[in-house]
Design an enzyme around this catalytic site. Structure first.
Site, mmCIF file in Angstrom:
data_model
loop_
_atom_site.group_PDB
_atom_site.id
_atom_site.type_symbol
_atom_site.label_atom_id
_atom_site.label_comp_id
_atom_site.label_asym_id
_atom_site.label_seq_id
_atom_site.Cartn_x
_atom_site.Cartn_y
_atom_site.Cartn_z
ATOM 1 N N GLN A 1 192.441 -10.548 62.329
ATOM 2 C CA GLN A 1 192.273 -11.556 63.387
ATOM 3 C C GLN A 1 190.915 -11.468 64.077
ATOM 4 O O GLN A 1 190.646 -12.229 65.009
ATOM 5 C CB GLN A 1 193.412 -11.439 64.418
ATOM 6 C CG GLN A 1 194.801 -11.636 63.845
ATOM 7 C CD GLN A 1 195.117 -13.084 63.473
ATOM 8 O OE1 GLN A 1 194.379 -14.010 63.802
ATOM 9 N NE2 GLN A 1 196.231 -13.290 62.772
ATOM 10 N N SER B 1 192.183 -10.955 55.624
ATOM 11 C CA SER B 1 193.019 -11.962 54.978
ATOM 12 C C SER B 1 192.276 -13.298 54.975
ATOM 13 O O SER B 1 191.712 -13.691 55.999
ATOM 14 C CB SER B 1 194.320 -12.084 55.780
ATOM 15 O OG SER B 1 195.070 -13.163 55.312
ATOM 16 N N ASN C 1 197.063 -9.883 66.794
ATOM 17 C CA ASN C 1 197.380 -11.246 66.354
ATOM 18 C C ASN C 1 198.198 -12.029 67.371
ATOM 19 O O ASN C 1 198.200 -13.251 67.370
ATOM 20 C CB ASN C 1 198.112 -11.223 65.010
ATOM 21 C CG ASN C 1 199.241 -10.225 64.958
ATOM 22 O OD1 ASN C 1 199.038 -9.043 65.207
ATOM 23 N ND2 ASN C 1 200.430 -10.685 64.641
ATOM 24 N N CYS D 1 205.284 -13.715 60.582
ATOM 25 C CA CYS D 1 205.852 -12.841 59.553
ATOM 26 C C CYS D 1 207.268 -12.422 59.907
ATOM 27 O O CYS D 1 207.955 -11.812 59.106
ATOM 28 C CB CYS D 1 204.992 -11.617 59.335
ATOM 29 S SG CYS D 1 204.970 -10.582 60.754
HETATM 30 N N1 PLP Z 1 197.460 -8.144 59.900
HETATM 31 C C1 PLP Z 1 197.401 -9.093 60.841
HETATM 32 C C2 PLP Z 1 196.829 -8.751 62.190
HETATM 33 C C3 PLP Z 1 197.882 -10.371 60.596
HETATM 34 O O1 PLP Z 1 197.845 -11.304 61.550
HETATM 35 C C4 PLP Z 1 198.415 -10.647 59.310
HETATM 36 C C5 PLP Z 1 199.013 -11.980 59.019
HETATM 37 O O2 PLP Z 1 200.000 -12.363 59.613
HETATM 38 C C6 PLP Z 1 198.430 -9.636 58.343
HETATM 39 C C7 PLP Z 1 197.950 -8.397 58.687
HETATM 40 C C8 PLP Z 1 198.964 -9.889 56.955
HETATM 41 O O3 PLP Z 1 198.055 -10.708 56.251
HETATM 42 P P1 PLP Z 1 198.446 -11.434 54.875
HETATM 43 O O4 PLP Z 1 199.199 -12.659 55.230
HETATM 44 O O5 PLP Z 1 197.110 -11.749 54.230
HETATM 45 O O6 PLP Z 1 199.209 -10.468 54.059
#
Ligand code: PLP
Length: 371
Positions: free
Chosen positions: A181, A201, A153, A324
């Site tokens: 991603q 997602s 990401n 995040c």
């Molecule tokens: N995995 C990756 C690579 C992400 O970019 C994200 C989002 O930031 C997630 C997991 C988590 O996704 P969600 O926001 O749907 O919980």
């Protein structure tokens, strides 16, 4: 967000895709029924969920029964890496990477408290995984699950998932891909990749937030995280969020990757233009295979956060890492791992296309670093 803002943070979340926007303006307010209700309004929505699931399954190249709607990738990942699911599959070792999203890394930290062996595959300075190291780890491990990103990401690096799966299968390990991603950014066929599990997602491709997918090739090999009603055949109980599911199917329908090669050429040109701004600038993971939409710009001696805030004050939205991390100003663990350094100074620009007028972005960066 008003229309004057230039949004360049698609890896954090995407604006609603055209079909989702049109759904919000038309049917969203009347689609409130509970799809599990045994009356016409419920039947109508459960019928449509069947269609949405079929369309998404066709897009991914998998069977409808292998797909479970969840609240997002964090939940999908936590379900696959849950104590119950690992126990059901007789797993005691998880092989992953230090460049994973926190949804994986923090769950691995939790699992380590219960005696699971957590092993990390080495990576190089381009953010590429060392598949010889993966093979060596697998040979020394038993009862393993390999859990890796399909696309990073922060850097956009595309992992060699076909070979990851091949090596893992040769060593009798299961494979989970965090494919968040990859969806909408690189073409793929999940059945052809042949992983055991995958997480997706919706909001990264323009659906509502709070909707995601869990793919389990063999659904009987999935233990639920939650316990309750019979929705999603008991694999994910809780009242189905029809509008969110519809928005996910519509956002998937809107994916257009026909010109992905052209987009990659445009990204390279865009990166060359950025590098011309200052000799201190470099592109992280520049030589790795990467998705078209992600540019991780190292700004050298300049303060990335100050540059990001300056751009923000001028209506241009970029990021300095993964959203995040919330308001924490911790440097990106991904770039730290790649650079083997605590001193990280990079900006992530993630786009939908290169059709925008980027002149303000370039002018602002120049004015900040060339004075
Ligand atoms: N995995 C990756 C690579 C992400 O970019 C994200 C989002 O930031 C997630 C997991 C988590 O996704 P969600 O926001 O749907 O919980």
């Amino acid at each position: 967000m008003n229309n004057e803002k230039i949004y360049l943070d698609y890896n954090s979340t995407a604006p609603y895709s055209p079909s989702v926007e049109s759904y919000v303006r038309t049917d969203f307010l009347i689609d409130f029924a509970n799809p599990s209700s045994e009356h016409d309004a419920g039947f109508e929505l459960s019928g449509r969920i069947k269609e949405h699931r079929k369309n998404i399954a066709n897009f991914l190249g998998v069977s409808t029964k292998s797909l479970i709607f969840t609240s997002g990738a964090t939940e999908s990942i936590n379900t696959i890496l849950s104590l119950d699911n690992l126990k059901l599959n007789n797993i005691d070792t998880i092989i992953s990477s230090r460049m994973e999203h926190h949804a994986t890394l923090h769950q691995l930290g939790y699992l380590s408290k219960f005696g699971f062996h957590i092993k990390f595959v080495k990576n190089n300075e381009q953010g590429e995984l060392d598949l010889d190291d993966l093979e060596n780890i697998l040979k020394l491990s038993q009862n393993s699950l390999v859990s890796l990103l399909y696309v990073n990401n922060e850097t956009g690096v595309i992992n060699d998932v076909k070979n990851i799966v091949r090596i893992s299968k040769q060593n009798k390990a299961l494979v989970h891909l965090d494919a968040v991603q990859a969806l909408g950014k690189t073409p793929f066929d999940l059945e052809d990749i042949d992983c055991d599990y995958a997480s997706f997602s919706g909001h990264k491709i323009g659906s509502f937030k709070g909707i995601g997918l869990l793919y389990s090739k063999n659904i009987s090999k999935l233990a639920p995280l939650l316990h309750g009603g019979a929705q999603e055949r008991g694999y994910r109980p809780g009242t189905l969020n029809y509008p969110a599911i519809a928005s996910l199917a519509l956002a998937v329908k809107d994916i257009d990757l026909l010109n992905v090669e052209l987009l990659i050429t445009q990204r390279k040109k865009f990166e060359e233009d950025l590098l011309r701004i200052h000799s201190e600038f470099s592109i992280n993971c520049q030589n790795a295979k990467r998705v078209y939409n992600t540019i991780n710009l190292n700004v050298g001696k300049f303060d990335a956060r100050a540059l990001m805030l300056k751009l923000s004050r001028n209506n241009i939205m970029v990021s300095t890492g993964s959203a995040c991390n919330g308001s924490s100003q911790e440097p990106s663990h991904v770039i730290q791992e790649i650079k083997k350094s605590d001193h990280i100074n990079s900006i992530r620009i993630s786009v939908k296309s290169f059709e925008l007028d980027f002149s303000t972005l370039f002018d602002l960066l120049k004015s900040e670093v060339c004075n």
